[in-house]
Design an enzyme around this catalytic site. Sequence first.
Site, short mmCIF file in Angstrom:
data_model
loop_
_atom_site.label_atom_id
_atom_site.label_comp_id
_atom_site.label_asym_id
_atom_site.label_seq_id
_atom_site.Cartn_x
_atom_site.Cartn_y
_atom_site.Cartn_z
CB CYS A 159 7.49 -63.57 25.81
SG CYS A 159 6.65 -65.08 25.41
CG ASP A 167 19.92 -55.11 -14.10
OD1 ASP A 167 19.50 -55.00 -15.26
OD2 ASP A 167 20.78 -54.36 -13.61
#
Length: 714
Positions: free
Chosen positions: A18, A410
């Site tokens: 945690c 691209d």
Amino acid sequence: MNDTKNSLLELRVTGMCCVEEVSMLKRELVPMLESEEQLRFDLLAGKLSVDMTSTDASPADMIAAVKRTGMKAEFWKDEKSAQQNASLWQRHQRSILTTLSGLMILVGLVLELVVWADAEQTPLLAIGFYLFAVLSGLVLVLPKAWRSLSALRPDMNLLMSVAVVGAMLIGEWFEAATVAFLFSLSLLLESWSIGRARRAISALMDLTPLIAHLRSEDGTVKDVDPATVAVGSVLMVRSGEKIPLDGHVIQGASAIDQSPITGESMPVEKTVDDKVFAGTINGDGLLTIETEKAAEDTTLARIIKMVDSASSNRAPSERWVEKFASIYTPVVMATAFAILVIPPLLFAGEWSEWLYRALVLLVIACPCALVISTPVSVVAALASAARHGVLIKGGGFVEVPASLRAVAMDKTGTLTHGQPKVMDVIPMGGHDSAKLLSLAGALEANSNHPLARAIVAEAESRGLKFDAADDLATIPGKGVAGTIEGEEYWLGSPRFLESHDLDNTDVRSHLETMQMKGRSVVLVGTGEHVCGILSLADTVRDETIEAIRSLHAVGIEHVVMLTGDNLGTANAIAAEAGIDEVHAELLPEDKVAAVEQLVAQYGQVAMIGDGVNDAPALARSSLGIAMGAAGTDAAIEIADVALMSDDLSKLPWLVQHSRRTLRIIRQNIGFSLGIKLLFVILTFFGFSSLWAAIAADMGTSFLVIANGLRLLRN
């Protein structure tokens, strides 16, 4: 473990599950280092990595510092080794202690309500069982609480410990034991949720084949460890087996289940020269493959490494929760103290009553549900994306797609297949299509030029038979010439017409039409006439048009093409694909400038590419996305996300997945804080109790964890 400096120290930390524990570790370790950046925490794996480059501390000093927090550290071992070497107690201590705590409460309650039902006070024997329940529930928490108290930095472990001790001091033994049990159960639930997400990701490790069938030069086959196979070796892959290493098929054909790597739902047909990936599953055919990468460099190995480090790269929401908890917990302690002292001192309230309310506030205000909700959601999102063939390289990149406004792409290898294909076959001079393609195939049979390979492939796909032309000669800048069945032919660009005086209106009309479409043109002819024209183009991927449409549908405002290709070709592809804007004839630095302009205009911009020339633009964008299957290593390494199937339809899925993740994180944070606010109000007016408060906190933890784990579903 190497204890020398200038190395990375990797530790397995027991009890680190945690962000509260992460904060404790930072308080101990950061003073021993130059900066916090030298620490990386992987809650999912319970792994702590320390850059020892610029510190005088030794690994033993680091381990001792971890021990001071109440946690335990040991040199890192992989999950399987750690499980094999761990005892039953080490593997299940929290489960055992939580169960024992619950049983002791049950025994104590029976003694109090049945055996000594008429007693005015809690029987001493029942108190003994309740005390045992408290110790069982808090034995793993108390060392952390003590460290938090001595450092004057309160955390949830201290909150719960104070609440339990306070309840015992005022004689509420049952409630004290119940709080300890439910808090332990909450931590067990938290550990289980992290474990489930860990198993979802570590399942990738199970894809790694254990055996490779290596074929030697004399034809014999022996079973070896894939890690010992050299690049360029020949392997046999039988029906139903996992492919051991990345490579390409040199003999055989089969349908390959690539879902573990690319997320594709249907098997993909593979034949000679097709690429195959380690960890994918062969269908019914027998394949002979030549390896292209060593075991540690395969696509699967890269995925495992990237996913292994992904959870240590925390999302913005996780960082916000950690900062919030560091302020929130001290404020809660101060508020509880105020509730304890102000009413009795100023309004003549009963000390015992307001002490009880202060303890209830400590319990309900525990930030356990809040701090666990976000990392569980992020890890579940990473695991789910990996299942879909979308490799997100860290929690920090999970939330970015949700806020994208523009996408730059691209062209070659991203929007298109990256390989030319014959589009038009226009016979002239009395020839038909078959004759024209046969002549072109014969002239290009021995060439490795991409256009030549495309012409030969088209001729072969039509079942045409031809032999390579004789007396082949290259004509620089124009094409080739050769003899076919005793007659001289040439193949070349439109410039060939100028030197042979074969230009005519019909030929010129076809050339202009094809060039306007952005296609490459090849002519075939003799000394007397043009035999025909072939046009070639890099074709748009099957999923590109729908992917672009879907991106607009999910709210992407602008889709831009960035390419080094000529403007005519770029415009033709853009028109077919539905691209909003085109930038053509760009060098790598021009692509970077274009991305910077988009970032300035739209804020959050993704760049998608597959080549080395795309890497700088990928790095400059808000989110770099590489085409993982066919992309270069440079593009994949520098990108934040890799599409392992080269499937652009994963882009709108990624945007929606990111938004769903953010929505669930916000739901969890809002629900956690809302429940706490409600119980704070109830506590102030005396309508809550210790057991109800911890039950509400545990219930909240369970609900936010379950909500976060929904992201694991398809």
